[in-house]
Design a protein around this motif. Structure first.
Motif, PDB file in Angstrom:
ATOM      1  N   ILE A  25      11.447  30.516  -0.831  1.00 55.67           N
ATOM      2  CA  ILE A  25      10.880  29.517  -0.170  1.00 55.67           C
ATOM      3  C   ILE A  25      10.767  27.844  -0.700  1.00 55.67           C
ATOM      4  CG2 ILE A  25       8.981  29.190   0.880  1.00 55.67           C
ATOM      5  CD1 ILE A  25       7.879  32.173   2.141  1.00 55.67           C
ATOM      6  N   ASP A  26      10.004  27.864  -2.066  1.00 53.81           N
ATOM      7  CA  ASP A  26       9.669  27.134  -2.659  1.00 53.81           C
ATOM      8  C   ASP A  26      11.078  26.783  -3.014  1.00 53.81           C
ATOM      9  OD1 ASP A  26       6.831  28.137  -2.983  1.00 53.81           O
ATOM     10  OD2 ASP A  26       7.134  28.833  -4.774  1.00 53.81           O
ATOM     11  N   GLU A  27      12.279  26.904  -3.269  1.00 55.32           N
ATOM     12  CA  GLU A  27      13.492  26.098  -3.608  1.00 55.32           C
ATOM     13  C   GLU A  27      14.048  25.589  -2.247  1.00 55.32           C
ATOM     14  OE1 GLU A  27      16.123  28.233  -6.508  1.00 55.32           O
ATOM     15  OE2 GLU A  27      14.385  29.666  -7.309  1.00 55.32           O
ATOM     16  N   PHE A  28      13.656  26.252  -1.399  1.00 56.88           N
ATOM     17  CA  PHE A  28      14.441  25.987   0.070  1.00 56.88           C
ATOM     18  C   PHE A  28      13.652  25.367   1.198  1.00 56.88           C
ATOM     19  CE2 PHE A  28      17.770  28.322  -2.771  1.00 56.88           C
ATOM     20  CZ  PHE A  28      18.151  27.831  -2.645  1.00 56.88           C
ATOM     21  N   PRO A  29      12.478  24.671   1.331  1.00 55.99           N
ATOM     22  CA  PRO A  29      11.715  24.459   1.878  1.00 55.99           C
ATOM     23  C   PRO A  29      11.856  24.234   3.520  1.00 55.99           C
ATOM     24  CG  PRO A  29      11.588  22.895  -0.140  1.00 55.99           C
ATOM     25  CD  PRO A  29      11.992  23.563   0.326  1.00 55.99           C
ATOM     26  N   ALA A  30      13.042  23.292   3.289  1.00 57.32           N
ATOM     27  CA  ALA A  30      14.299  22.891   4.747  1.00 57.32           C
ATOM     28  C   ALA A  30      14.293  24.131   5.615  1.00 57.32           C
ATOM     29  CB  ALA A  30      14.757  21.668   4.405  1.00 57.32           C
ATOM     30  N   LYS A  31      14.207  25.414   4.250  1.00 58.95           N
ATOM     31  CA  LYS A  31      15.131  26.270   5.585  1.00 58.95           C
ATOM     32  C   LYS A  31      14.593  27.449   6.218  1.00 58.95           C
ATOM     33  CE  LYS A  31      19.304  26.115   3.603  1.00 58.95           C
ATOM     34  NZ  LYS A  31      20.467  26.308   5.048  1.00 58.95           N
ATOM     35  N   ASP A  32      13.260  26.272   6.263  1.00 56.09           N
ATOM     36  CA  ASP A  32      11.979  27.282   6.955  1.00 56.09           C
ATOM     37  C   ASP A  32      12.050  28.842   6.844  1.00 56.09           C
ATOM     38  OD1 ASP A  32       9.683  26.176   8.527  1.00 56.09           O
ATOM     39  OD2 ASP A  32      11.074  25.987  10.104  1.00 56.09           O
ATOM     40  N   PHE A  33      11.788  29.639   5.692  1.00 56.10           N
ATOM     41  CA  PHE A  33      12.164  30.809   5.360  1.00 56.10           C
ATOM     42  C   PHE A  33      10.786  31.441   5.483  1.00 56.10           C
ATOM     43  CE2 PHE A  33      15.426  30.417   2.153  1.00 56.10           C
ATOM     44  CZ  PHE A  33      16.724  30.703   3.162  1.00 56.10           C
ATOM     45  N   THR A  34      10.751  32.357   6.014  1.00 53.42           N
ATOM     46  CA  THR A  34       9.509  33.146   6.152  1.00 53.42           C
ATOM     47  C   THR A  34       8.891  34.129   5.047  1.00 53.42           C
ATOM     48  OG1 THR A  34       8.439  35.003   7.537  1.00 53.42           O
ATOM     49  CG2 THR A  34      10.803  35.417   7.015  1.00 53.42           C
ATOM     50  N   GLU A  35       7.289  33.942   4.885  1.00 57.02           N
ATOM     51  CA  GLU A  35       7.498  34.894   3.480  1.00 57.02           C
ATOM     52  C   GLU A  35       7.200  36.078   3.704  1.00 57.02           C
ATOM     53  OE1 GLU A  35       3.525  33.983   2.208  1.00 57.02           O
ATOM     54  OE2 GLU A  35       3.853  31.725   2.488  1.00 57.02           O
ATOM     55  N   LYS A  36       7.451  36.809   5.291  1.00 54.61           N
ATOM     56  CA  LYS A  36       7.885  38.018   4.978  1.00 54.61           C
ATOM     57  C   LYS A  36       8.811  38.861   4.333  1.00 54.61           C
ATOM     58  CE  LYS A  36       6.567  40.510   9.643  1.00 54.61           C
ATOM     59  NZ  LYS A  36       7.249  40.874  10.965  1.00 54.61           N
ATOM     60  N   LYS A  37       8.878  39.917   4.123  1.00 55.50           N
ATOM     61  CA  LYS A  37       9.341  40.708   2.539  1.00 55.50           C
ATOM     62  C   LYS A  37      10.516  41.148   3.958  1.00 55.50           C
ATOM     63  CE  LYS A  37       8.883  42.919  -0.396  1.00 55.50           C
ATOM     64  NZ  LYS A  37       9.258  42.660  -1.939  1.00 55.50           N
ATOM     65  N   GLN A  38      11.793  40.664   3.386  1.00 54.94           N
ATOM     66  CA  GLN A  38      13.167  40.948   3.965  1.00 54.94           C
ATOM     67  C   GLN A  38      14.556  42.269   3.400  1.00 54.94           C
ATOM     68  OE1 GLN A  38      14.664  38.517   6.341  1.00 54.94           O
ATOM     69  NE2 GLN A  38      11.907  37.753   6.261  1.00 54.94           N
ATOM     70  N   LEU A  39      14.990  42.273   4.639  1.00 53.72           N
ATOM     71  CA  LEU A  39      15.510  44.041   4.828  1.00 53.72           C
ATOM     72  C   LEU A  39      17.266  43.673   4.458  1.00 53.72           C
ATOM     73  CD1 LEU A  39      14.903  46.711   4.309  1.00 53.72           C
ATOM     74  CD2 LEU A  39      15.047  47.066   6.842  1.00 53.72           C
ATOM     75  N   GLY A  40      17.983  44.315   3.905  1.00 51.91           N
ATOM     76  CA  GLY A  40      19.392  44.157   4.029  1.00 51.91           C
ATOM     77  C   GLY A  40      20.467  44.368   2.960  1.00 51.91           C
ATOM     78  N   LEU A  41      21.640  43.063   3.299  1.00 52.22           N
ATOM     79  CA  LEU A  41      22.841  43.775   2.067  1.00 52.22           C
ATOM     80  C   LEU A  41      22.643  41.658   1.538  1.00 52.22           C
ATOM     81  CD1 LEU A  41      25.426  45.359   4.176  1.00 52.22           C
ATOM     82  CD2 LEU A  41      23.580  46.413   2.455  1.00 52.22           C
ATOM     83  N   ILE A  42      23.552  42.551   0.365  1.00 54.27           N
ATOM     84  CA  ILE A  42      23.587  40.161  -0.861  1.00 54.27           C
ATOM     85  C   ILE A  42      24.630  39.993  -0.056  1.00 54.27           C
ATOM     86  CG2 ILE A  42      23.725  39.789  -2.812  1.00 54.27           C
ATOM     87  CD1 ILE A  42      21.136  40.712  -2.069  1.00 54.27           C
ATOM     88  N   ALA A  43      24.717  38.887   0.423  1.00 57.48           N
ATOM     89  CA  ALA A  43      25.825  38.565   1.024  1.00 57.48           C
ATOM     90  C   ALA A  43      27.218  38.020   0.063  1.00 57.48           C
ATOM     91  CB  ALA A  43      25.139  37.753   1.833  1.00 57.48           C
ATOM     92  N   GLN A  44      26.755  37.871  -0.844  1.00 53.67           N
ATOM     93  CA  GLN A  44      28.010  37.871  -2.342  1.00 53.67           C
ATOM     94  C   GLN A  44      28.989  39.573  -2.535  1.00 53.67           C
ATOM     95  OE1 GLN A  44      25.272  36.232  -2.445  1.00 53.67           O
ATOM     96  NE2 GLN A  44      24.916  34.498  -3.177  1.00 53.67           N
ATOM     97  N   GLU A  45      27.808  40.355  -2.688  1.00 45.67           N
ATOM     98  CA  GLU A  45      28.191  41.507  -2.761  1.00 45.67           C
ATOM     99  C   GLU A  45      29.361  42.259  -1.588  1.00 45.67           C
ATOM    100  OE1 GLU A  45      25.054  44.253  -3.575  1.00 45.67           O
ATOM    101  OE2 GLU A  45      24.290  43.141  -5.536  1.00 45.67           O
ATOM    102  N   VAL A  46      28.736  41.750  -0.273  1.00 41.87           N
ATOM    103  CA  VAL A  46      29.608  41.937   1.120  1.00 41.87           C
ATOM    104  C   VAL A  46      30.240  41.495   1.060  1.00 41.87           C
ATOM    105  CG1 VAL A  46      29.342  42.009   3.622  1.00 41.87           C
ATOM    106  CG2 VAL A  46      27.222  42.889   2.350  1.00 41.87           C
ATOM    107  N   ASN A  47      30.827  40.608   0.759  1.00 41.96           N
ATOM    108  CA  ASN A  47      31.846  39.543   0.691  1.00 41.96           C
ATOM    109  C   ASN A  47      32.723  39.955   0.238  1.00 41.96           C
ATOM    110  OD1 ASN A  47      33.325  37.113   1.632  1.00 41.96           O
ATOM    111  ND2 ASN A  47      32.874  35.924  -0.436  1.00 41.96           N
ATOM    112  N   ALA A  48      32.376  40.668  -1.003  1.00 41.94           N
ATOM    113  CA  ALA A  48      34.090  41.000  -2.285  1.00 41.94           C
ATOM    114  C   ALA A  48      34.309  42.723  -1.300  1.00 41.94           C
ATOM    115  CB  ALA A  48      32.740  41.888  -3.636  1.00 41.94           C
ATOM    116  N   LEU A  49      33.787  42.871  -1.011  1.00 44.18           N
ATOM    117  CA  LEU A  49      34.469  44.545   0.292  1.00 44.18           C
ATOM    118  C   LEU A  49      34.839  43.503   1.573  1.00 44.18           C
ATOM    119  CD1 LEU A  49      31.884  46.956  -1.383  1.00 44.18           C
ATOM    120  CD2 LEU A  49      33.931  46.757  -2.257  1.00 44.18           C
ATOM    121  N   PHE A  50      33.794  42.765   2.334  1.00 41.00           N
ATOM    122  CA  PHE A  50      34.549  42.468   3.639  1.00 41.00           C
ATOM    123  C   PHE A  50      34.268  41.219   3.938  1.00 41.00           C
ATOM    124  CE2 PHE A  50      32.613  46.945   3.737  1.00 41.00           C
ATOM    125  CZ  PHE A  50      33.765  47.532   3.779  1.00 41.00           C
ATOM    126  N   PRO A  51      34.987  40.211   3.557  1.00 44.53           N
ATOM    127  CA  PRO A  51      35.125  38.567   3.699  1.00 44.53           C
ATOM    128  C   PRO A  51      34.768  38.601   4.736  1.00 44.53           C
ATOM    129  CG  PRO A  51      37.449  38.961   2.366  1.00 44.53           C
ATOM    130  CD  PRO A  51      36.380  40.631   2.803  1.00 44.53           C
TER     131      PRO A  51
END
Length: 120
Positions: A25-51
């Motif tokens: 959040i601190d590095e990207f204030p313009a993105k309007d990110f939430t403080e809630k813990k997120q759940l998902g995949l790392i896009a860079q890791e997915v990109n290596a397998l399924f671009p």
């Protein structure tokens, strides 16, 4: 046009990591990110397998198009089901062999008991 089934989906899925994370959040204030813990995949890791599943925004930030991941998960599940069916067949065969050994053991025990009682 050019339709092909997804190959080795299970192997690829096994390489992905489901993670929890917090936005920077601190590095990207313009993105309007939430403080809630997120759940998902790392896009860079997915990109290596399924671009095809990874999107890139105008600023170069990556994100996962989770809807497209469904096709890969379906094929991975089908691969697993084939493995399960094969294991079930192997288990059935082993149970039959085991039952056969049990019958043979019972027959041998009967012979030994009969031979032992006739010697008395």
């Amino acid at each position: 046009k050019d339709i092909k089934e997804i190959q080795n989906a299970l192997t690829a899925i096994m390489q992905l990591r489901g993670v929890t994370y917090n936005w920077k959040i601190d590095e990207f204030p313009a993105k309007d990110f939430t403080e809630k813990k997120q759940l998902g995949l790392i896009a860079q890791e997915v990109n290596a397998l399924f671009p095809q599943i990874v999107l890139t925004d105008k600023d170069g930030f990556l994100s996962v198009d989770y809807g497209k991941l469904t096709a890969v998960l379906i094929e991975a599940m089908k691969e697993q089901q084939l493995m399960i069916a094969d294991l079930q067949n192997q288990n059935k065969d082993l149970n039959q062999v085991n039952a056969s050994f049990g019958d043979r053991l019972a027959a041998l025990e009967a012979i030994i008991l009969t031979a032992g009682s006739s010697q008395k």
